[in-house]
Design a protein around this motif. Structure first.
Motif, PDB file in Angstrom:
ATOM      1  N   LEU A  46       0.960  -1.102   0.357  1.00 42.85           N
ATOM      2  CA  LEU A  46      -0.017   0.112   0.305  1.00 42.85           C
ATOM      3  C   LEU A  46       1.040   1.040   0.163  1.00 42.85           C
ATOM      4  CD1 LEU A  46      -2.665  -1.282   2.745  1.00 42.85           C
ATOM      5  CD2 LEU A  46      -2.765  -0.827   0.136  1.00 42.85           C
ATOM      6  N   LEU A  47       2.033   0.903   0.482  1.00 41.30           N
ATOM      7  CA  LEU A  47       2.832   2.380   1.263  1.00 41.30           C
ATOM      8  C   LEU A  47       3.384   2.833  -0.785  1.00 41.30           C
ATOM      9  CD1 LEU A  47       5.059   1.072   3.513  1.00 41.30           C
ATOM     10  CD2 LEU A  47       3.344   2.965   3.547  1.00 41.30           C
ATOM     11  N   PHE A  48       3.301   1.741  -1.696  1.00 39.84           N
ATOM     12  CA  PHE A  48       3.716   2.861  -3.044  1.00 39.84           C
ATOM     13  C   PHE A  48       2.588   3.568  -4.107  1.00 39.84           C
ATOM     14  CE2 PHE A  48       6.174  -1.515  -2.602  1.00 39.84           C
ATOM     15  CZ  PHE A  48       7.258  -0.803  -3.554  1.00 39.84           C
ATOM     16  N   TYR A  49       1.560   3.630  -3.266  1.00 42.11           N
ATOM     17  CA  TYR A  49      -0.092   4.549  -3.510  1.00 42.11           C
ATOM     18  C   TYR A  49       0.370   5.866  -3.216  1.00 42.11           C
ATOM     19  CZ  TYR A  49      -2.868   0.682  -5.160  1.00 42.11           C
ATOM     20  OH  TYR A  49      -3.257  -0.674  -5.362  1.00 42.11           O
ATOM     21  N   PRO A  50       0.489   6.886  -3.842  1.00 41.33           N
ATOM     22  CA  PRO A  50       0.552   8.501  -3.267  1.00 41.33           C
ATOM     23  C   PRO A  50      -0.069   8.629  -2.250  1.00 41.33           C
ATOM     24  CG  PRO A  50      -0.881   8.112  -5.363  1.00 41.33           C
ATOM     25  CD  PRO A  50      -0.139   7.323  -5.380  1.00 41.33           C
ATOM     26  N   GLY A  51      -1.697   8.363  -1.891  1.00 45.25           N
ATOM     27  CA  GLY A  51      -2.856   9.011  -0.965  1.00 45.25           C
ATOM     28  C   GLY A  51      -1.742   7.708   0.590  1.00 45.25           C
ATOM     29  N   VAL A  52      -0.329   7.521   0.666  1.00 47.25           N
ATOM     30  CA  VAL A  52      -0.746   6.119   1.937  1.00 47.25           C
ATOM     31  C   VAL A  52       0.580   6.616   2.267  1.00 47.25           C
ATOM     32  CG1 VAL A  52      -0.746   4.434   2.631  1.00 47.25           C
ATOM     33  CG2 VAL A  52      -2.463   4.713   0.815  1.00 47.25           C
ATOM     34  N   THR A  53       1.784   6.611   3.419  1.00 46.86           N
ATOM     35  CA  THR A  53       2.501   7.157   3.555  1.00 46.86           C
ATOM     36  C   THR A  53       2.552   6.108   4.676  1.00 46.86           C
ATOM     37  OG1 THR A  53       1.678   8.902   5.912  1.00 46.86           O
ATOM     38  CG2 THR A  53       2.333   9.876   3.490  1.00 46.86           C
ATOM     39  N   PHE A  54       3.974   6.063   5.125  1.00 46.86           N
ATOM     40  CA  PHE A  54       4.050   5.035   6.514  1.00 46.86           C
ATOM     41  C   PHE A  54       3.845   5.932   7.625  1.00 46.86           C
ATOM     42  CE2 PHE A  54       8.072   8.216   7.102  1.00 46.86           C
ATOM     43  CZ  PHE A  54       7.995   8.403   8.092  1.00 46.86           C
ATOM     44  N   THR A  55       3.613   6.983   7.833  1.00 45.29           N
ATOM     45  CA  THR A  55       3.124   7.101   9.269  1.00 45.29           C
ATOM     46  C   THR A  55       1.526   6.509   9.650  1.00 45.29           C
ATOM     47  OG1 THR A  55       2.579   9.244   8.417  1.00 45.29           O
ATOM     48  CG2 THR A  55       4.491   9.340   9.729  1.00 45.29           C
ATOM     49  N   ASP A  56       0.604   6.947   8.255  1.00 48.18           N
ATOM     50  CA  ASP A  56      -0.741   6.732   8.410  1.00 48.18           C
ATOM     51  C   ASP A  56      -0.739   4.748   8.564  1.00 48.18           C
ATOM     52  OD1 ASP A  56      -1.674   8.938   7.103  1.00 48.18           O
ATOM     53  OD2 ASP A  56      -1.276   8.180   5.131  1.00 48.18           O
ATOM     54  N   ALA A  57       0.399   3.981   8.036  1.00 48.29           N
ATOM     55  CA  ALA A  57       0.931   2.810   8.424  1.00 48.29           C
ATOM     56  C   ALA A  57       0.755   2.190   9.834  1.00 48.29           C
ATOM     57  CB  ALA A  57       1.479   2.205   7.310  1.00 48.29           C
ATOM     58  N   ILE A  58       1.349   2.968  10.740  1.00 49.15           N
ATOM     59  CA  ILE A  58       2.083   3.348  11.857  1.00 49.15           C
ATOM     60  C   ILE A  58       0.795   3.557  12.502  1.00 49.15           C
ATOM     61  CG2 ILE A  58       3.306   4.462  13.561  1.00 49.15           C
ATOM     62  CD1 ILE A  58       5.553   4.269  11.687  1.00 49.15           C
ATOM     63  N   PHE A  59      -0.070   4.675  12.402  1.00 51.65           N
ATOM     64  CA  PHE A  59      -0.698   4.936  13.474  1.00 51.65           C
ATOM     65  C   PHE A  59      -2.802   4.339  13.260  1.00 51.65           C
ATOM     66  CE2 PHE A  59       1.682   9.486  13.758  1.00 51.65           C
ATOM     67  CZ  PHE A  59       1.771   9.593  14.980  1.00 51.65           C
ATOM     68  N   ALA A  60      -2.487   3.362  12.073  1.00 53.24           N
ATOM     69  CA  ALA A  60      -3.798   2.714  12.687  1.00 53.24           C
ATOM     70  C   ALA A  60      -3.272   1.658  12.695  1.00 53.24           C
ATOM     71  CB  ALA A  60      -3.807   2.282  10.692  1.00 53.24           C
ATOM     72  N   ARG A  61      -1.907   1.176  12.718  1.00 52.88           N
ATOM     73  CA  ARG A  61      -1.988  -0.254  13.878  1.00 52.88           C
ATOM     74  C   ARG A  61      -2.311   0.736  15.480  1.00 52.88           C
ATOM     75  NH1 ARG A  61       1.770  -4.714  12.381  1.00 52.88           N
ATOM     76  NH2 ARG A  61       0.015  -5.453  11.826  1.00 52.88           N
ATOM     77  N   PHE A  62      -1.457   1.467  15.431  1.00 52.04           N
ATOM     78  CA  PHE A  62      -1.533   2.151  16.991  1.00 52.04           C
ATOM     79  C   PHE A  62      -3.225   2.463  17.219  1.00 52.04           C
ATOM     80  CE2 PHE A  62      -0.964   5.376  19.975  1.00 52.04           C
ATOM     81  CZ  PHE A  62      -0.785   4.905  21.076  1.00 52.04           C
ATOM     82  N   THR A  63      -3.224   2.918  16.372  1.00 56.88           N
ATOM     83  CA  THR A  63      -5.192   3.181  16.725  1.00 56.88           C
ATOM     84  C   THR A  63      -5.483   1.267  17.513  1.00 56.88           C
ATOM     85  OG1 THR A  63      -4.739   4.896  15.617  1.00 56.88           O
ATOM     86  CG2 THR A  63      -6.979   4.435  16.543  1.00 56.88           C
ATOM     87  N   LEU A  64      -5.570   0.867  16.586  1.00 60.64           N
ATOM     88  CA  LEU A  64      -6.197   0.051  17.054  1.00 60.64           C
ATOM     89  C   LEU A  64      -6.042  -1.195  17.492  1.00 60.64           C
ATOM     90  CD1 LEU A  64      -8.814  -2.155  15.581  1.00 60.64           C
ATOM     91  CD2 LEU A  64      -7.232  -3.326  14.174  1.00 60.64           C
ATOM     92  N   SER A  65      -4.694  -2.033  18.189  1.00 62.79           N
ATOM     93  CA  SER A  65      -3.879  -1.899  19.150  1.00 62.79           C
ATOM     94  C   SER A  65      -4.372  -1.823  20.196  1.00 62.79           C
ATOM     95  CB  SER A  65      -2.324  -2.180  19.062  1.00 62.79           C
ATOM     96  OG  SER A  65      -1.675  -2.403  17.990  1.00 62.79           O
ATOM     97  N   CYS A  66      -4.466   0.123  20.344  1.00 65.86           N
ATOM     98  CA  CYS A  66      -5.058   0.813  21.974  1.00 65.86           C
ATOM     99  C   CYS A  66      -6.602   0.442  22.005  1.00 65.86           C
ATOM    100  CB  CYS A  66      -5.115   2.127  21.374  1.00 65.86           C
ATOM    101  SG  CYS A  66      -3.214   2.777  21.643  1.00 65.86           S
TER     102      CYS A  66
END
Length: 264
Positions: free
Chosen positions: A100-120
Motif C-alpha cells: 500500500l505504501l507505493f500508492y501516493p495517498g498512503v504514507t508510512f505514518t498512516d500505517a503506523i498510526f492505523a496499527r497503533f489506534t486499533l491496538s489501543c
C-alpha cells in the motif's frame, strides 16, 4: 493563498479516510481470517493469568497484594502484554503495509498510526473484559483510582509506540536486530515486577530495575487497583521521556530512510 486554505480541509479528510481504511484492513487481516478471530485476543491473557493463578496459589496462600491471585497478576500482566504487542505491531508496520505504501495517498505514518489506534482499542477492550471477569469470578471489592489506571494505559501505549517506531527502522535496516530484540526481551517478563512488587525486592536490585520503564507502568496500574499500594517509585515523566525519545529518533530515521526500507 485562498486556494490553499480551501484544499487544506480536503487533504485532512483524505488523510482520515486513509487512516480509517488502513484500520479496517488491519481488523480484517488480524481478526477476520483465523477461527475465533478477536476471541483469541481475550483468551490469551485469560489463559496466562489462569495458569499463573493455579501455579502460585498452590505454593502461596495469599498474593503479595490484595486477596485475589488472578487480579494481582492481571494488573501486572495486562499492561506488560499491551506494551509488547503494540511495540511488535508498530515494528511490523512497513512490512505489513508494504504494497500500500507505493500508492501516493498512503504514507508510512498512516500505517503506523492505523496499527497503533486499533491496538489501543483492542487492548482497552481486553483489559476491561478480563478485569470485569476476575472481579465477578473472585467477588473482589475494588476501590478504583481511574486516573492512575488511565495514566498506566497511556504509559504502556506511549512506550509501545516509541519502542515500535525505533524497532521499525532497526528491523528493516538491520534484519539481525529482530533476533537480538527477541533474545533481549525474553527476561523482561521476569524483570518487570509482574510476580513480585518492586518494593519487596532487595535495594541493590531495585536501584538497577528502576530504569526498566515497564516497572513504572506496572506499578502505576497496580496503584490504581489497590488503595493500600503506594507506588512512590513510579515516575511517569521518566517513561514519557524514554517513549518520546525513542519515538522521535525512530520517526526521524524512518523519514530519512523509509523509501529504501520499503524496497527491501
Amino acid at each position: 493563498m485562498n486556494s490553499r486554505a480551501r484544499r487544506h480541509p480536503l487533504s485532512r479528510t483524505r488523510g482520515l479516510r486513509t487512516l480509517g481504511a488502513l484500520i479496517f484492513r488491519e481488523m480484517a487481516t488480524s481478526y477476520g481470517k483465523s477461527p475465533g478471530g478477536f476471541v483469541w485476543a481475550i483468551l490469551e491473557p485469560v489463559g496466562g493469568i489462569a495458569l499463573l493463578t493455579v501455579i502460585f496459589s498452590l505454593a502461596v496462600r495469599v498474593p503479595p497484594v490484595g486477596s485475589s491471585f488472578a487480579l494481582f497478576y492481571a494488573t501486572g500482566l495486562l499492561p506488560f502484554l499491551m506494551f509488547l504487542d503494540i511495540a511488535r505491531k508498530i515494528a511490523q508496520s512497513l512490512s505489513f503495509s508494504k504494497q500500500l505504501l507505493f500508492y501516493p495517498g498512503v504514507t508510512f505514518t498512516d500505517a503506523i498510526f492505523a496499527r497503533f489506534t486499533l491496538s489501543c482499542v483492542v487492548h482497552a477492550i481486553v483489559f476491561t473484559t478480563v478485569i470485569i471477569g476476575i472481579v465477578l469470578y473472585d467477588r473482589v471489592e475494588l476501590i478504583l483510582n481511574l486516573p492512575q489506571i488511565v495514566t498506566a494505559f497511556f504509559m504502556a501505549a506511549g512506550l509501545g509506540l516509541g519502542v515500535g517506531c525505533m524497532n521499525c527502522f532497526l528491523m528493516r535496516r538491520f534484519p539481525i536486530w529482530s533476533n537480538i530484540w527477541a533474545i533481549a526481551t525474553r527476561p523482561l517478563f521476569l524483570l518487570s515486577c509482574i510476580f513480585i512488587p518492586f518494593d519487596s525486592l532487595p535495594e541493590g536490585f531495585r536501584n538497577v530495575l528502576w530504569f526498566n520503564p515497564v516497572v513504572h507502568i506496572v506499578g502505576m496500574n497496580r496503584s490504581g487497583f489497590y488503595s493500600t499500594y503506594r507506588a512512590e517509585y513510579v515516575e511517569p515523566t521518566y517513561v514519557a521521556l524514554v517513549a518520546a525519545s525513542l519515538f522521535g529518533l525512530g520517526l526521524a530515521l524512518l523519514f530519512r530512510w523509509h523509501r529504501d526500507l520499503v524496497l527491501r
